[in-house]
Design an enzyme around this catalytic site. Structure first.
Site, PDB file in Angstrom:
ATOM      1  CB  CYS A 160       0.702   5.104   2.670  1.00 41.35           C
ATOM      2  SG  CYS A 160      -0.504   5.864   3.780  1.00 41.35           S
ATOM      3  CG  ASP A 192      -5.313  -5.092  -6.390  1.00 43.42           C
ATOM      4  OD1 ASP A 192      -4.745  -5.302  -7.476  1.00 43.42           O
ATOM      5  OD2 ASP A 192      -4.813  -5.387  -5.294  1.00 43.42           O
ATOM      6  CD  GLU A 237      -2.734  -3.367 -10.142  1.00 44.00           C
ATOM      7  OE1 GLU A 237      -1.700  -2.946  -9.631  1.00 44.00           O
ATOM      8  OE2 GLU A 237      -3.213  -4.480  -9.891  1.00 44.00           O
ATOM      9  CG  ASP A 263      -5.573  -7.696  -1.599  1.00 43.42           C
ATOM     10  OD1 ASP A 263      -4.498  -7.571  -2.216  1.00 43.42           O
ATOM     11  OD2 ASP A 263      -5.955  -8.750  -1.065  1.00 43.42           O
TER      12      ASP A 263
HETATM   13 ZN   LIG Z   1       0.904   6.924   5.214  1.00 46.49          ZN
END
Ligand SMILES: [Zn+2]
Length: 389
Positions: free
Chosen positions: A337, A186, A285, A372
């Site tokens: 997440c 990232d 990305e 991050d």
């Molecule tokens: Zn989670």
């Protein structure tokens, strides 16, 4: 084995005679570009349906121009055909809507010309000498020695008046030993790159190191520019080029800018090489999709430029060494997440679309995340899913 092309940047130290010859080639290429462009424009204005002349036709016209203006022969002949090809390319990009209409070249801008390699007339003689058409053996310094088959050399003079060349070479790709490891990266502002294994890599503030020296010369430049303008008001014969002190200050500023840019490039070069050697699959990305390209803040503009350069370096190095680069859609990489996969919509953005929070807890599974690192892990996993599909 596939063949790849790559440019090697070298610094040239021409002697006085060579400097003169380079200036001749700059001048002839610029003259030819401007004349061909004017001709194409005039042709179009007189007869809008007249077909545009390709590089081939322009090269045919060049033969006649050389008869009319024999001094054109003082330039390397491939520099002139190269100019026609560059103009052709500029037109093609314009027709495709990729760039604006070609512009006339002025003496004030960075000067350059390209020499093509025909019959081995461009040769790297040893670690510090390169043979260039019309110039002979020129002393150079390079971080990496150009190798492979030389296709062409582009010679330019920077704003600092230093000479630089880019040697385009073609060679066969070599596969680096496989390591079986993958990594997601990232990019950020606080840390330049965040790896999915938790490593944070920050770029040294090269600009800060040179800040004082730069300010010093900027101050001198603006002061000397003011007094030069005063003097020019009193004496109309004076030109800005007559003020050697001002020119020196201006050159010093350019030199420092170039130095900082080189330091950054060198750093990114080493970082990308290390990544390509260490990992088989690298996931990043798609920065263009991230919508960070336009903004007015200098630090972000620099960061954007560095990220682009970094992504380009990773791309060609992965290609050169038989590794794989995957670009993924940046959507939701920060808010998802990585443990349970739920999307946390309650995270705050500021005006630039940048996430404000640095750490957060997952509302579903309660995992604590560094923003991050979590994003880098998501990038890695998305990339692997894309790569396997
Ligand atoms: Zn989670």
């Amino acid at each position: 084995m596939t063949k790849i092309k790559r440019g090697f940047r070298i610094r040239l130290y021409p002697n006085d005679a060579q400097k003169e010859q380079i200036a001749v080639s700059f001048g002839c290429s610029r003259w030819l570009w401007n004349n061909m462009l004017a001709m194409q424009k005039e042709r179009h204005d007189n007869e809008p349906s007249a077909p545009y002349l390709s590089a081939f036709s322009m090269n045919y016209l060049l033969k006649q121009l050389k008869r009319e203006y024999p001094w054109l022969k003082d330039a390397d002949s491939t520099a002139l055909t190269g100019t026609n090809e560059n103009l052709h390319e500029a037109y093609v990009r314009f027709f495709k809507g990729q760039s604006r209409f070609p512009k006339f070249k002025s003496k004030r801008h960075e000067q350059s010309y390209i020499s093509k390699c025909v019959n081995n007339n461009i040769v790297v003689i040893d670690a510090h000498h390169i043979r260039i058409p019309k110039l002979g053996s020129v002393y150079f310094k390079a971080g990496k020695l150009p190798h492979g088959r030389i296709c062409s050399i582009t010679i330019r003079q920077k704003a600092s008046e230093k000479y630089e060349a880019s040697v385009l070479c073609e060679y066969e790709e070599v596969d680096l030993p496989k390591t079986g490891k993958t990594i997601g990266i990232d990019v950020g502002l606080k840390d330049f790159a965040i790896l999915s294994d938790g490593t944070k890599i920050s770029m040294p503030r090269f600009d800060k190191e040179s800040e004082e020296r730069l300010r010093h010369w900027q101050r001198l430049a603006s002061r000397r520019l003011l007094s030069a303008k005063e003097a020019m008001k009193k004496n109309e014969d004076l030109r800005l080029t007559d003020f050697k002190n001002y020119q020196k200050a201006r050159r010093m500023c350019a030199k420092i800018y170039e130095h900082v840019a080189n330091q950054r490039k060198d750093y990114l070069d080493k970082l990308s090489t290390w990544l390509v050697k260490t990992y088989d699959v690298i996931v990043i990305e798609d920065l263009k999709a991230k919508g960070m390209m336009n903004n007015h803040h200098l630090s972000r503009a620099i960061a954007n430029a560095s990220w682009n350069m970094f992504a380009d370096m990773l791309a060609y190095k992965c290609l050169s060494y038989g590794k794989k680069l995957i670009r993924v859609n940046p959507g939701y990489t920060s808010q998802t997440c990585n443990v349970c996969g739920c999307v946390n919509n309650r995270m705050g953005y500021n005006a630039y679309g940048w996430l404000k929070v640095r750490e957060w807890d997952c509302p579903e599974c309660g995992s604590h995340h560094d923003r991050d690192i979590n994003a880098a892990i998501n990038i890695n996993e998305t990339g692997l899913a894309v790569g396997l599909a």
